[in-house]
Design a protein around this motif. Sequence first.
Motif, PDB file in Angstrom:
ATOM      1  N   TYR A  65     -19.740  10.267  37.216  1.00  0.00           N
ATOM      2  CA  TYR A  65     -18.615  10.334  38.156  1.00  0.00           C
ATOM      3  C   TYR A  65     -18.931   9.537  39.431  1.00  0.00           C
ATOM      4  N   ASP A  73     -23.400  12.283  37.724  1.00  0.00           N
ATOM      5  CA  ASP A  73     -23.903  10.933  37.984  1.00  0.00           C
ATOM      6  C   ASP A  73     -22.932   9.871  37.470  1.00  0.00           C
ATOM      7  N   LEU A 127     -26.778   5.206  29.619  1.00  0.00           N
ATOM      8  CA  LEU A 127     -26.854   6.656  29.402  1.00  0.00           C
ATOM      9  C   LEU A 127     -27.112   7.424  30.686  1.00  0.00           C
ATOM     10  N   TYR A 128     -26.502   8.559  30.757  1.00  0.00           N
ATOM     11  CA  TYR A 128     -26.678   9.476  31.888  1.00  0.00           C
ATOM     12  C   TYR A 128     -27.027  10.851  31.333  1.00  0.00           C
ATOM     13  N   THR A 129     -27.688  11.661  32.169  1.00  0.00           N
ATOM     14  CA  THR A 129     -28.000  13.010  31.697  1.00  0.00           C
ATOM     15  C   THR A 129     -27.085  14.058  32.331  1.00  0.00           C
ATOM     16  N   ASN A 130     -26.215  13.651  33.206  1.00  0.00           N
ATOM     17  CA  ASN A 130     -25.220  14.627  33.686  1.00  0.00           C
ATOM     18  C   ASN A 130     -23.930  13.919  34.101  1.00  0.00           C
ATOM     19  N   GLN A 189     -26.420   5.255  19.745  1.00  0.00           N
ATOM     20  CA  GLN A 189     -26.936   3.929  19.368  1.00  0.00           C
ATOM     21  C   GLN A 189     -26.479   3.550  17.949  1.00  0.00           C
ATOM     22  N   GLU A 245     -35.092   4.946  27.623  1.00  0.00           N
ATOM     23  CA  GLU A 245     -35.156   3.564  28.121  1.00  0.00           C
ATOM     24  C   GLU A 245     -35.074   3.583  29.647  1.00  0.00           C
ATOM     25  N   TRP A 272     -25.516  11.382  48.804  1.00  0.00           N
ATOM     26  CA  TRP A 272     -24.284  11.365  48.022  1.00  0.00           C
ATOM     27  C   TRP A 272     -23.410  12.555  48.423  1.00  0.00           C
ATOM     28  N   VAL A 314     -28.831  10.557  21.865  1.00  0.00           N
ATOM     29  CA  VAL A 314     -29.006   9.142  22.222  1.00  0.00           C
ATOM     30  C   VAL A 314     -28.966   8.299  20.946  1.00  0.00           C
ATOM     31  N   MET A 372     -32.641  13.480  22.635  1.00  0.00           N
ATOM     32  CA  MET A 372     -32.820  12.142  22.075  1.00  0.00           C
ATOM     33  C   MET A 372     -32.016  11.939  20.786  1.00  0.00           C
ATOM     34  N   ARG A 390     -35.871   9.184  39.913  1.00  0.00           N
ATOM     35  CA  ARG A 390     -35.095   7.962  40.186  1.00  0.00           C
ATOM     36  C   ARG A 390     -34.264   8.029  41.459  1.00  0.00           C
ATOM     37  N   TYR A 391     -33.927   9.252  41.899  1.00  0.00           N
ATOM     38  CA  TYR A 391     -33.187   9.338  43.161  1.00  0.00           C
ATOM     39  C   TYR A 391     -34.091   9.114  44.378  1.00  0.00           C
ATOM     40  N   ASP A 424     -33.436   5.946  34.136  1.00  0.00           N
ATOM     41  CA  ASP A 424     -33.472   7.309  34.663  1.00  0.00           C
ATOM     42  C   ASP A 424     -34.919   7.664  35.056  1.00  0.00           C
ATOM     43  N   ASN A 444     -25.798  12.276  27.642  1.00  0.00           N
ATOM     44  CA  ASN A 444     -26.471  13.086  26.624  1.00  0.00           C
ATOM     45  C   ASN A 444     -27.096  14.284  27.314  1.00  0.00           C
ATOM     46  N   LYS A 457     -36.676   9.140  30.624  1.00  0.00           N
ATOM     47  CA  LYS A 457     -35.832  10.311  30.378  1.00  0.00           C
ATOM     48  C   LYS A 457     -34.815  10.070  29.256  1.00  0.00           C
ATOM     49  N   ASN A 458     -34.251   8.912  29.204  1.00  0.00           N
ATOM     50  CA  ASN A 458     -33.246   8.646  28.173  1.00  0.00           C
ATOM     51  C   ASN A 458     -33.754   7.712  27.092  1.00  0.00           C
ATOM     52  N   THR A 479     -30.075  15.411  27.641  1.00  0.00           N
ATOM     53  CA  THR A 479     -31.523  15.206  27.576  1.00  0.00           C
ATOM     54  C   THR A 479     -31.989  15.418  26.134  1.00  0.00           C
TER      55      THR A 479
END
Lengths: 237, 531
Positions: free
Chosen positions: B91, B89, B83-86, B64, A171, A68, B60, B57, A193-194, A174, B53, A168-169, B55
């Motif tokens: 972007y 990602d 959901l993404y943690t940063n 929801q 579900e 990336w 999260v 919960m 996951r990467y 991730d 989020n 991680k999230n 990280t």
Amino acid sequence: MKKIVILVLAAVLMLGLVACTQPANTNDPDAELNKKSEGVMTYAEYMAAAVDAEVVIEAYVQGNQSWWDNKITLYLQDLDGGYFAYEVACSETDAAKLTKGTKVKISGVKGDWKGEIEVMNGTIEILEGTWVAEATDVTAYLGTDELIKHQNKFVTIKDLTIAAITYKNGEPGDDIYVDFTKDGKTYSFCVERYLTGPETDVYKAFATLQVGDVVDIEGFLYWYDAANTHITAVVKK
Amino acid sequence: MRIFKRLITMLLAITLLSLTFVACHAKRKMEPFVMPEEFDTSREYEISFWAKNDTNMTQVGIYQKAIKDFEAIYPNVKVKLELYTNYADIYKDVINNVMTGTTPNVCITYPDHIATYMMGDNVVVPLDELLVDQKYGLGGDRIEFDSPALSEMVPEFMEECKIGETYYAIPYMRSTEACYINKTFVEKLGYTVPDVLTWDFIFEVSAAAMEKNEDGTFKVNGQDVLIPFIYKSTDNMMIQMLKQKGIDYSTQNGDILMFNDDTKNVLYTIAESASIKAFNTFARISYPANYLNAGQCIFAIDSTAGATWMGSNAPLLDISEDQLVQFETAVRIAPQYDVESPQMISQGPSICVFNKEDDQEVLASWIFAQFMLTNSVQISYAQTEGYVPVTLKAQNSAEYQDYLSREGENNDFYYDIKLKATKLLLDNTENTFVTPVFNGSMSLRNAAGELVEKVNLYARQGKKVDDAYFDSLFESVIINNKLDQRLGMSSKRDLGALPTTSVVLIAVVGAAWLVIGSCYVVGLIKEKKKK
């Protein structure tokens, strides 16, 4: 006739002498695989270098995280040890050439991220040569000081009991954090996951595995304060 | 002649086919969003929401719950959460989906990112009209929940969502940076933590802390490891230093001004601290909180939205209990050059709405985005970290005021460091700033961080930092971040060979013209001969 025989014998003797003066390891495949270009560090020299020092390594790509923004993160190995190169500058065209086994030269700076020794701010050069590492069985080294000596190598660990599987999230999508137990100790590993995303077999496999299952795993011996293997394959026993 | 005709037909067909393929890969132009008269509730909608989020919960769970509550009010709208943690990602994925026309409907993002998303035509919906629409705007009379009016939004945070003169986002949460301090160590070193920190104070105390015992351990903590000053986001560090010093960064229009002698002088001070290894960055050594909590850092600068990880009693920990050290934690705004006129970065997520061919779908997305501004969502999400709600309606509510008044009641929901960090921003909203947003502003931000990172590394390696070094540093950072064209510099980079597909296409087109030309000439000759 005698003269001819003597001449032939002399010639054979000469050839024998010449053969003896050749370097003993010319045909040693290991030496050939581990041969470094000028100015490139051996694994021992790399490990001895100070954090923040400039380093140059040559090794074989064993895995990669997704490319990336002109950067790629690589898991590498030579015959002496494993390397982790974090976000190496790399074009998309070059990234496509980095198949498993590709020999590369990476120049960068040595970093230590929570115990993970890595090459940072690296640049890459693709070289001639390929080698794919066999997984080193480090099961016996779990919980010992010996384990860290295999950091970043492609390893296998056997007879682990799954203690927890956490997405991680909350579900799938991730990273998957997996706790294993063995001989009364717990080890926290990860499906990154990467490296192995939701479309891969190993990622899908953890959706079917359950706490209590006994498995063998393969992966890269990443470090995050402690061993945090990035799992690439899992087999239920 | 028949064979020539066949050849020409075939080549023309190939050429046209090639052109068709090229056209297929081109982006379709999206028509601008047109506000419908009414929201058609007789239809079903499915909208995608990409969120981030920490990280955490609880966050999260709040997303929801927000979706569940929204769907209960608007049963014809289904929201699919991803959901993404940063932010990086999100972007990355949005950029990839802009190219294929498969963006989400609603997305948590930063205005710098939006500026890049807007490289496509009408990709992001401008919100000026939507915000004030009587029926469906903020607090609109057809909105089925208690939505804040535009006048109930924090004006500073709304302003941050403008690109040029147009709103392209609504704020979702806001934070700033805080300095989390091991007060015990500062006092052990003979200093007192001032109300407002200065950069000089931090550098001075950090240098003093480097004194070692004969056995090689540091005097202040008795450990082998000490990094007195750690900065999480070095882009923010550079940007705030420049802003506080009045040094140019960029214009609103995207002219880049950061690479100047004043910037070099700021970088010299960083290099000095790095050269004695009193300073380091997240990018090199990981989270400041881990070092702070292990008694290996004195000044940890991180977002107020990271407050729950900071301090001996932090509810969230990333180190083992045996590494944790007991100390008194102080929280202050980011260090300043002028303590009388503090200036600090405003950051935090915003929400944008992506355009779609169906205007009704866009309107459904907008109504959902608006739901994220309701008190229930704003207050509950802000309470998860040192975030501040973006509406005055939420900030002034009895529920939120009660929350603020209970600082330190426990080390979880009312964790004192989290509430102190929150109050830093609430008390300093008028002292916050953001950098101009334009297509390329993210690259400039990256460049600002890269300057600090590279100077830090160079100085840590014991190398001499001087003007010549800075000249080469500026040049490499400019090129790395593709700022050379914007600066009007000629790029010396070799663009490389043409891609194979382009070469093939050009060859086919060329060959077709060649054959057509040849046929034409042959035809002319034959015609002449006949005559």
